[in-house]
Design a protein around this motif. Structure first.
Motif, mmCIF file in Angstrom:
data_model
loop_
_atom_site.group_PDB
_atom_site.id
_atom_site.type_symbol
_atom_site.label_atom_id
_atom_site.label_comp_id
_atom_site.label_asym_id
_atom_site.label_seq_id
_atom_site.Cartn_x
_atom_site.Cartn_y
_atom_site.Cartn_z
ATOM 1 N N MET A 112 0.622 -1.369 0.039
ATOM 2 C CA MET A 112 -0.302 0.116 -0.069
ATOM 3 C C MET A 112 0.699 1.466 -0.021
ATOM 4 S SD MET A 112 -2.882 -1.265 2.650
ATOM 5 C CE MET A 112 -3.706 0.373 2.612
ATOM 6 N N GLU A 113 0.230 2.630 -0.148
ATOM 7 C CA GLU A 113 0.575 3.203 -0.508
ATOM 8 C C GLU A 113 -0.010 5.164 0.402
ATOM 9 O OE1 GLU A 113 3.738 3.210 -4.623
ATOM 10 O OE2 GLU A 113 1.711 4.015 -4.646
ATOM 11 N N PHE A 114 1.022 6.162 0.747
ATOM 12 C CA PHE A 114 0.351 6.932 1.146
ATOM 13 C C PHE A 114 0.974 8.270 -0.001
ATOM 14 C CE2 PHE A 114 0.825 10.487 4.194
ATOM 15 C CZ PHE A 114 -0.421 10.677 4.469
ATOM 16 N N PHE A 115 0.089 9.488 0.032
ATOM 17 C CA PHE A 115 0.600 10.456 -0.607
ATOM 18 C C PHE A 115 0.033 11.714 0.626
ATOM 19 C CE2 PHE A 115 1.657 13.554 -3.207
ATOM 20 C CZ PHE A 115 2.591 13.812 -4.203
ATOM 21 N N VAL A 116 0.891 12.980 1.039
ATOM 22 C CA VAL A 116 0.537 13.447 1.138
ATOM 23 C C VAL A 116 1.760 15.115 0.487
ATOM 24 C CG1 VAL A 116 2.216 13.994 2.866
ATOM 25 C CG2 VAL A 116 -0.064 15.285 3.160
ATOM 26 N N PHE A 117 0.291 15.436 -0.517
ATOM 27 C CA PHE A 117 1.469 17.652 -0.332
ATOM 28 C C PHE A 117 0.745 18.355 1.073
ATOM 29 C CE2 PHE A 117 0.925 21.261 -3.298
ATOM 30 C CZ PHE A 117 2.394 21.290 -3.644
ATOM 31 N N ARG A 118 1.636 19.520 1.142
ATOM 32 C CA ARG A 118 1.248 19.777 2.189
ATOM 33 C C ARG A 118 2.239 21.374 1.953
ATOM 34 N NH1 ARG A 118 3.569 15.887 5.318
ATOM 35 N NH2 ARG A 118 2.595 15.029 6.803
ATOM 36 N N LEU A 119 1.379 22.290 2.431
ATOM 37 C CA LEU A 119 1.556 23.999 2.026
ATOM 38 C C LEU A 119 2.024 24.111 3.480
ATOM 39 C CD1 LEU A 119 1.341 26.969 0.783
ATOM 40 C CD2 LEU A 119 -0.483 26.689 1.559
ATOM 41 N N ASN A 120 3.710 24.521 3.642
ATOM 42 C CA ASN A 120 3.672 24.912 5.099
ATOM 43 C C ASN A 120 3.733 25.869 5.136
ATOM 44 O OD1 ASN A 120 4.419 22.101 5.174
ATOM 45 N ND2 ASN A 120 6.697 22.368 4.380
ATOM 46 N N LYS A 121 4.402 27.266 4.467
ATOM 47 C CA LYS A 121 4.548 28.971 5.027
ATOM 48 C C LYS A 121 3.863 29.438 3.790
ATOM 49 C CE LYS A 121 8.287 31.019 6.077
ATOM 50 N NZ LYS A 121 9.304 31.087 7.272
ATOM 51 N N LEU A 122 3.988 30.369 3.300
ATOM 52 C CA LEU A 122 2.734 31.306 2.877
ATOM 53 C C LEU A 122 3.911 33.140 3.425
ATOM 54 C CD1 LEU A 122 -0.251 30.893 1.375
ATOM 55 C CD2 LEU A 122 2.012 30.697 0.064
ATOM 56 N N LYS A 123 5.029 33.760 2.779
ATOM 57 C CA LYS A 123 5.384 35.123 2.930
ATOM 58 C C LYS A 123 4.790 36.353 2.128
ATOM 59 C CE LYS A 123 9.030 38.126 3.989
ATOM 60 N NZ LYS A 123 10.036 37.802 4.614
ATOM 61 N N ILE A 124 3.841 37.214 2.283
ATOM 62 C CA ILE A 124 3.658 38.086 1.791
ATOM 63 C C ILE A 124 4.294 39.453 1.368
ATOM 64 C CG2 ILE A 124 1.622 39.555 0.473
ATOM 65 C CD1 ILE A 124 0.001 37.090 1.744
ATOM 66 N N LEU A 125 4.876 39.853 1.079
ATOM 67 C CA LEU A 125 5.746 41.380 0.715
ATOM 68 C C LEU A 125 5.285 42.569 0.091
ATOM 69 C CD1 LEU A 125 8.527 40.769 -1.843
ATOM 70 C CD2 LEU A 125 8.313 39.700 0.679
ATOM 71 N N ASP A 126 3.576 42.607 -0.682
ATOM 72 C CA ASP A 126 2.818 43.672 -0.383
ATOM 73 C C ASP A 126 1.328 43.031 -0.320
ATOM 74 O OD1 ASP A 126 1.176 45.502 -1.098
ATOM 75 O OD2 ASP A 126 2.343 46.157 -3.121
ATOM 76 N N ASN A 127 0.491 43.563 0.729
ATOM 77 C CA ASN A 127 -0.970 42.204 0.800
ATOM 78 C C ASN A 127 -1.933 43.278 -0.751
ATOM 79 O OD1 ASN A 127 -1.561 45.256 2.075
ATOM 80 N ND2 ASN A 127 -2.289 44.254 3.993
ATOM 81 N N ARG A 128 -0.941 44.764 -1.209
ATOM 82 C CA ARG A 128 -2.731 45.617 -2.228
ATOM 83 C C ARG A 128 -3.402 46.020 -1.378
ATOM 84 N NH1 ARG A 128 2.000 44.053 -5.502
ATOM 85 N NH2 ARG A 128 1.192 42.343 -6.783
ATOM 86 N N GLU A 129 -3.139 46.171 -0.374
ATOM 87 C CA GLU A 129 -3.641 46.706 0.741
ATOM 88 C C GLU A 129 -3.082 48.386 1.704
ATOM 89 O OE1 GLU A 129 -7.604 46.723 1.905
ATOM 90 O OE2 GLU A 129 -7.599 46.724 0.007
ATOM 91 N N TRP A 130 -3.442 50.035 1.872
ATOM 92 C CA TRP A 130 -3.004 50.589 2.715
ATOM 93 C C TRP A 130 -2.638 49.634 4.425
ATOM 94 C CZ3 TRP A 130 -1.617 54.835 0.716
ATOM 95 C CH2 TRP A 130 -1.767 54.770 -0.232
ATOM 96 N N PHE A 131 -3.408 49.348 4.720
ATOM 97 C CA PHE A 131 -2.734 48.272 5.750
ATOM 98 C C PHE A 131 -3.566 47.091 6.196
ATOM 99 C CE2 PHE A 131 -4.854 53.066 6.769
ATOM 100 C CZ PHE A 131 -3.823 54.022 7.664
ATOM 101 N N SER A 132 -4.066 46.685 6.924
ATOM 102 C CA SER A 132 -4.636 45.029 6.984
ATOM 103 C C SER A 132 -5.744 44.961 5.632
ATOM 104 C CB SER A 132 -4.691 44.801 8.097
ATOM 105 O OG SER A 132 -5.490 45.167 9.152
#
Length: 220
Positions: A1-21
């Protein structure tokens, strides 16, 4: 049998396209023949046009069902989204896929996430989808591998339609990434981990990991 997983660990955003948050919607699709398009294997086995249309619609529904849609609040410039010490599983399976494609989109948009999900799922009910289906049938009529050709066309159409649904204007898009993986080049031993991978805009940096293994259950 087999097992497989694809994971997202972190995202870093430089510019959020807004003035604030702002509120950021993260949309992910995992697609590929091994993943969610088995219905297309029957395209070459039938001559019935309505059945072919049904197969294309079924495959499109399967692509849409693969989506992961999440919301991150209070995102500022330089924000880093971390997903704990285990990461977030975008795709798991009981067999290691030969290949798969990953599409990732980050949008600054205030719309309710449930309403947005419903809008995305309704793409296949739009009049444009019937026109698209007709175009695909014409495209694959003389193809030696109609399933593969139709699969590429479906994924491209779905993601393009999703982008049009989510984007109010060009400033709303924070990040966009397309990546293709195959077992032979990218995870021959079942594992791959990459940090700081830039998206197409250079505004988002991505950490992800792949883990696949073959095992024998104790009771066998």
């Amino acid at each position: 049998m087999e097992f497989f997983v694809f994971r997202l660990n972190k995202l870093k955003i430089l510019d959020n396209r807004e003035w604030f948050s702002g509120e950021v919607k993260v949309l992910s699709f995992i697609t590929g023949k091994d993943v969610n398009l088995p219905a297309l294997d029957a395209l070459q086995k039938t001559t019935d046009i309505e059945e072919k249309r049904w197969l294309i619609r079924t495959a499109a529904k399967s692509v849409l069902s693969s989506k992961e849609l999440m919301q991150i609040d209070n995102v500022k410039d330089g924000h880093q989204m971390t997903f704990g010490d285990t990461g977030y599983a975008l795709y798991t399976a009981d067999s290691i896929p030969v290949s798969f494609n990953w599409s990732l989109m980050l949008i600054e948009i205030d719309e309710d996430i449930n309403a947005l999900g419903a809008q995305i799922d309704s793409i296949i009910n739009a009049p444009e989808f019937d026109t698209f289906t007709t175009d695909v049938l014409t495209l694959v009529a003389a193809a030696t591998n109609p399933a593969a050709l139709a699969g590429v066309a479906i994924v491209k159409h779905i993601f393009g339609a999703v982008a049009n649904t989510m984007l109010n204007n060009k400033d709303d898009q924070i990040g966009l990434a397309y990546q293709s993986f195959n077992r032979f080049e990218h995870y021959p031993h079942g594992e791959r981990k990459r940090d700081g991978v830039p998206d197409l805009s250079g505004n988002v940096f991505i950490d992800y990991s792949i883990f696949g293994t073959t095992y024998i259950p104790k009771n066998e």
